[in-house]
Write a protein that holds these residues in place. Structure first.
Motif, PDB file in Angstrom:
ATOM      1  N   GLY A 181      26.417  11.317 -33.426  1.00 33.47           N
ATOM      2  CA  GLY A 181      26.784  12.308 -32.124  1.00 33.47           C
ATOM      3  C   GLY A 181      27.809  11.673 -31.265  1.00 33.47           C
ATOM      4  O   GLY A 181      28.552  12.426 -30.675  1.00 33.47           O
ATOM      5  N   TYR A 182      27.760  10.375 -30.935  1.00 35.02           N
ATOM      6  CA  TYR A 182      28.581   9.798 -29.783  1.00 35.02           C
ATOM      7  C   TYR A 182      29.811   9.817 -30.185  1.00 35.02           C
ATOM      8  O   TYR A 182      30.910  10.155 -29.577  1.00 35.02           O
ATOM      9  CB  TYR A 182      27.863   8.531 -29.553  1.00 35.02           C
ATOM     10  CG  TYR A 182      28.507   7.924 -28.261  1.00 35.02           C
ATOM     11  CD1 TYR A 182      28.280   8.464 -26.979  1.00 35.02           C
ATOM     12  CD2 TYR A 182      29.056   6.724 -28.304  1.00 35.02           C
ATOM     13  CE1 TYR A 182      28.938   7.748 -25.774  1.00 35.02           C
ATOM     14  CE2 TYR A 182      29.736   6.193 -27.069  1.00 35.02           C
ATOM     15  CZ  TYR A 182      29.486   6.692 -25.770  1.00 35.02           C
ATOM     16  OH  TYR A 182      30.084   6.114 -24.698  1.00 35.02           O
ATOM     17  N   VAL A 183      30.411   9.255 -31.467  1.00 26.79           N
ATOM     18  CA  VAL A 183      31.480   9.345 -31.868  1.00 26.79           C
ATOM     19  C   VAL A 183      32.058  10.750 -31.833  1.00 26.79           C
ATOM     20  O   VAL A 183      33.489  10.827 -31.487  1.00 26.79           O
ATOM     21  CB  VAL A 183      31.790   8.661 -33.352  1.00 26.79           C
ATOM     22  CG1 VAL A 183      33.153   8.966 -33.926  1.00 26.79           C
ATOM     23  CG2 VAL A 183      31.503   7.396 -33.295  1.00 26.79           C
TER      24      VAL A 183
ATOM     25  N   SER B 143      35.496   6.228 -28.491  1.00 32.55           N
ATOM     26  CA  SER B 143      35.480   6.793 -29.899  1.00 32.55           C
ATOM     27  C   SER B 143      36.146   5.720 -31.206  1.00 32.55           C
ATOM     28  O   SER B 143      35.448   5.554 -32.003  1.00 32.55           O
ATOM     29  CB  SER B 143      36.131   7.949 -29.952  1.00 32.55           C
ATOM     30  OG  SER B 143      37.928   7.926 -29.943  1.00 32.55           O
ATOM     31  N   THR B 144      37.228   5.372 -30.949  1.00 34.92           N
ATOM     32  CA  THR B 144      37.884   4.503 -32.014  1.00 34.92           C
ATOM     33  C   THR B 144      36.904   3.057 -32.187  1.00 34.92           C
ATOM     34  O   THR B 144      36.791   2.737 -33.354  1.00 34.92           O
ATOM     35  CB  THR B 144      39.272   4.246 -31.854  1.00 34.92           C
ATOM     36  OG1 THR B 144      39.403   3.627 -30.477  1.00 34.92           O
ATOM     37  CG2 THR B 144      40.334   5.231 -31.815  1.00 34.92           C
ATOM     38  N   ARG B 145      36.666   2.722 -31.067  1.00 38.25           N
ATOM     39  CA  ARG B 145      35.753   1.270 -31.258  1.00 38.25           C
ATOM     40  C   ARG B 145      34.292   1.712 -31.927  1.00 38.25           C
ATOM     41  O   ARG B 145      33.968   0.794 -32.766  1.00 38.25           O
ATOM     42  CB  ARG B 145      35.539   0.685 -30.046  1.00 38.25           C
ATOM     43  CG  ARG B 145      36.648  -0.669 -29.530  1.00 38.25           C
ATOM     44  CD  ARG B 145      38.095   0.321 -29.704  1.00 38.25           C
ATOM     45  NE  ARG B 145      39.228  -0.813 -29.390  1.00 38.25           N
ATOM     46  CZ  ARG B 145      40.248  -0.490 -29.137  1.00 38.25           C
ATOM     47  NH1 ARG B 145      40.557   0.849 -29.316  1.00 38.25           N
ATOM     48  NH2 ARG B 145      41.271  -1.334 -29.006  1.00 38.25           N
TER      49      ARG B 145
ATOM     50  N   VAL C 203      44.590   7.163 -35.687  1.00 37.99           N
ATOM     51  CA  VAL C 203      45.349   8.451 -36.173  1.00 37.99           C
ATOM     52  C   VAL C 203      44.391   9.494 -36.272  1.00 37.99           C
ATOM     53  O   VAL C 203      45.071  10.708 -36.061  1.00 37.99           O
ATOM     54  CB  VAL C 203      45.846   7.712 -37.540  1.00 37.99           C
ATOM     55  CG1 VAL C 203      46.327   9.103 -38.500  1.00 37.99           C
ATOM     56  CG2 VAL C 203      47.044   6.993 -37.505  1.00 37.99           C
ATOM     57  N   VAL C 204      43.068   9.177 -36.614  1.00 36.75           N
ATOM     58  CA  VAL C 204      42.205  10.565 -36.632  1.00 36.75           C
ATOM     59  C   VAL C 204      42.037  11.177 -35.411  1.00 36.75           C
ATOM     60  O   VAL C 204      41.788  12.262 -35.243  1.00 36.75           O
ATOM     61  CB  VAL C 204      40.839   9.842 -37.375  1.00 36.75           C
ATOM     62  CG1 VAL C 204      39.676  10.708 -37.354  1.00 36.75           C
ATOM     63  CG2 VAL C 204      41.004   9.345 -39.074  1.00 36.75           C
ATOM     64  N   GLN C 205      41.683   9.951 -34.438  1.00 34.89           N
ATOM     65  CA  GLN C 205      41.594  10.509 -33.059  1.00 34.89           C
ATOM     66  C   GLN C 205      42.813  11.552 -32.615  1.00 34.89           C
ATOM     67  O   GLN C 205      42.581  12.606 -32.160  1.00 34.89           O
ATOM     68  CB  GLN C 205      41.623   9.370 -31.998  1.00 34.89           C
ATOM     69  CG  GLN C 205      41.679   9.744 -30.569  1.00 34.89           C
ATOM     70  CD  GLN C 205      40.161  10.515 -30.252  1.00 34.89           C
ATOM     71  OE1 GLN C 205      39.241  10.048 -29.999  1.00 34.89           O
ATOM     72  NE2 GLN C 205      40.262  11.934 -30.000  1.00 34.89           N
ATOM     73  N   THR C 206      44.147  10.978 -32.867  1.00 33.88           N
ATOM     74  CA  THR C 206      45.182  11.782 -32.548  1.00 33.88           C
ATOM     75  C   THR C 206      45.136  13.094 -33.162  1.00 33.88           C
ATOM     76  O   THR C 206      45.305  14.316 -32.639  1.00 33.88           O
ATOM     77  CB  THR C 206      46.358  11.218 -32.657  1.00 33.88           C
ATOM     78  OG1 THR C 206      46.413   9.702 -32.204  1.00 33.88           O
ATOM     79  CG2 THR C 206      47.848  11.714 -32.327  1.00 33.88           C
TER      80      THR C 206
END
Length: 493
Positions: A98-100, A313-315, A345-348
């Motif tokens: 959920g957090y990510v 999110s990425t960490r 990349v996924v985050q972007t």
């Protein structure tokens, strides 16, 4: 565990200053002061400073629990690791799931705000600029955040530090000027219950205002996922989480007091996030060019917040991919910068897709409200679970490590503080001051429900096929000796 990567994030890359501002900017202080906290004025009126003070005390209970766990369990998995250790690895997985998800939605949320705030202000100043041309600013912000993340935690954290210092200084200077201009209007009565809004008299109005104000504190835990890249992480994480919650909480109290006494406690119930009765409106009407600095501080705050939450999110995704409960691709690091490039990349992609898809599918403001409701609902749920995890972790540690006030009383008080905020954020009309959500913002509940149900399905599949991976959610990698050179690419079970 066979096939598990031992590639690590860059150790000792940042110190207390950068980690502190990771949490500070994740709280988006300027944006919260200008847009979030004023929502409580409709209930608390001129007693809003008291509401903010109560919210600060309430949030410090949970911040203390997070800080205690961050000192004990310095891990990039942060809240997922805490829940796994304090409760059960399955709970840890679901918390991480959920957090990510919601931390990946914070950057598009802030990029939407960046877009419509900038476009609206430019249109107000120069009518030739189309008010609907918001998306180029959102995309520009996405590019800046992606570049900062790609260059590694030092570049990203220092970028956030500079942005955070700017927005805080601007609002503090403006608040000081407001207090001076208020002159004889300065009064400590705003820390009492005599100025609440009509229909919300006394402590009831103050309580309602504090529930809405609590939401402005979300993000104080954002330092925790940088533990593996921080010098002396046990000490630094503890100080950063508590320092951010306390420091920005006092910042909220000071700035809210300043605007209340300047604007007038008796008419403060009409204060809001836009128009003449707002921070920008007051700056425009009374302080000339100073409104530009307030506007820049809010814009700055959106970028800084998006940058901080992209780090989170990425960490967190990296930590869960490293143990292969998330796709292993998300554990890919840049060979030089040691940044989680696949995650970036996924985050972007998620950010750009959500901004354009929701922004054009509805409109940027409605998309903002929908995302905000999804995010706040899950984050507050995570805070409640982390409070439980704090009690669970220290109870398991035995009497030697257990401190009843910090590890039992504070978690209970933290849960009590956030349950009303959770109900309010979800639009559940348990209290008479809660407004029931309407479509499409009301879709937030089903979205969260579907995502968490999918997480349960993934969890059950992992338990059946790879139970050892779920157990690894509780692992604190910094507690282990470095792998021997001959073991590169694997670690022992």
């Amino acid at each position: 565990m066979r096939g598990e990567t031992t590639e690590a994030l860059r150790p000792d890359a940042i110190g207390l200053r950068e980690v502190l501002f990771q949490s500070v900017t994740a709280m988006a202080p300027a944006a919260a002061v200008a847009a979030s906290i004023p929502s409580g004025a409709a209930f608390a009126g001129g007693s809003l400073p008291l509401s903010v003070l109560i919210a600060l005390v309430a949030c410090l209970f949970t911040a203390s629990c997070v800080a205690e766990l961050a000192r004990e369990l310095p891990a990039a998995g942060s809240v997922a690791t805490y829940a796994a250790r304090g409760l059960h690895p399955a709970v840890g997985f679901l918390v991480g799931w959920g957090y990510v998800f919601v931390e990946m939605l914070v950057p598009p949320l802030l990029l939407l705000q960046l877009g419509f705030t900038t476009a609206g202000t430019l249109h107000e100043e120069w009518t030739a600029y189309p008010a609907g041309l918001w998306w180029p600013w959102s995309l520009a912000g996405a590019a800046v955040i992606a570049a900062a993340g790609y260059l590694g935690v030092r570049a990203s954290a220092r970028f956030g530090t500079v942005l955070g210092v700017f927005e805080i200084l601007v609002l503090l200077v403006f608040a000081g000027w407001l207090v001076i201009k208020a002159g004889g209007g300065n009064t400590l009565s705003v820390f009492g219950t005599s100025h609440t809004a009509d229909g919300y008299s006394g402590i009831g109005g103050v309580f309602a205002g504090s529930v809405y104000t609590v939401l402005a504190f979300a993000g104080f835990e954002a330092a925790a996922p940088l533990a593996e890249e921080t010098r002396d992480p046990r000490r630094t994480m503890h100080r950063a989480v508590l320092g951010a919650a306390l420091g920005i909480g006092l910042f909220y109290v000071v700035t809210t007091y300043a605007m209340t006494v300047y604007f007038g406690p008796e008419k403060f119930a009409g204060f809001g996030a836009s128009g003449g009765a707002s921070w920008e409106g007051v700056a425009r009407a009374s302080f000339g060019f100073f409104w530009v600095l307030v506007f820049l501080a809010v814009v700055n705050s959106t970028i800084a917040n998006a940058n901080a939450c992209a780090n989170v999110s990425t960490r967190t995704a990296f930590a869960l991919a490293r143990i292969r409960v998330f796709p292993a691709l998300l554990a890919t690091l840049h060979p030089r910068h040691r940044s989680p490039v696949a995650g970036i990349v996924v985050q972007t992609v998620v950010a750009v897709g959500a901004v354009l898809g929701l922004g054009f599918g509805y409109d940027p403001v409605t998309a903002f409200l929908l995302l905000a409701t999804v995010i706040v609902t899950v984050v507050i749920g995570v805070y409640i679970v982390v409070n439980l995890a704090c009690a669970g972790h220290f109870l398991r540690g035995g009497r030697a490590s257990l401190k009843p006030v910090r590890h039992l009383l504070f978690p209970v008080l933290g849960i009590a503080a956030f349950i009303p905020a959770l109900l309010t954020a979800a639009g559940l009309p348990v209290f008479d001051f809660v407004t029931e959500l309407t479509a499409p913002v009301s879709y937030a509940g089903p979205v969260v429900g579907v995502w968490m149900a999918l997480g349960v399905v993934v969890l059950l599949a992992l338990i059946r096929r790879h139970p050892d991976r779920v157990a690894e959610t509780a692992r604190v990698h910094l507690d282990e000796p470095a792998a021997h050179p001959d073991q590169k690419g694997t670690v022992p079970r």
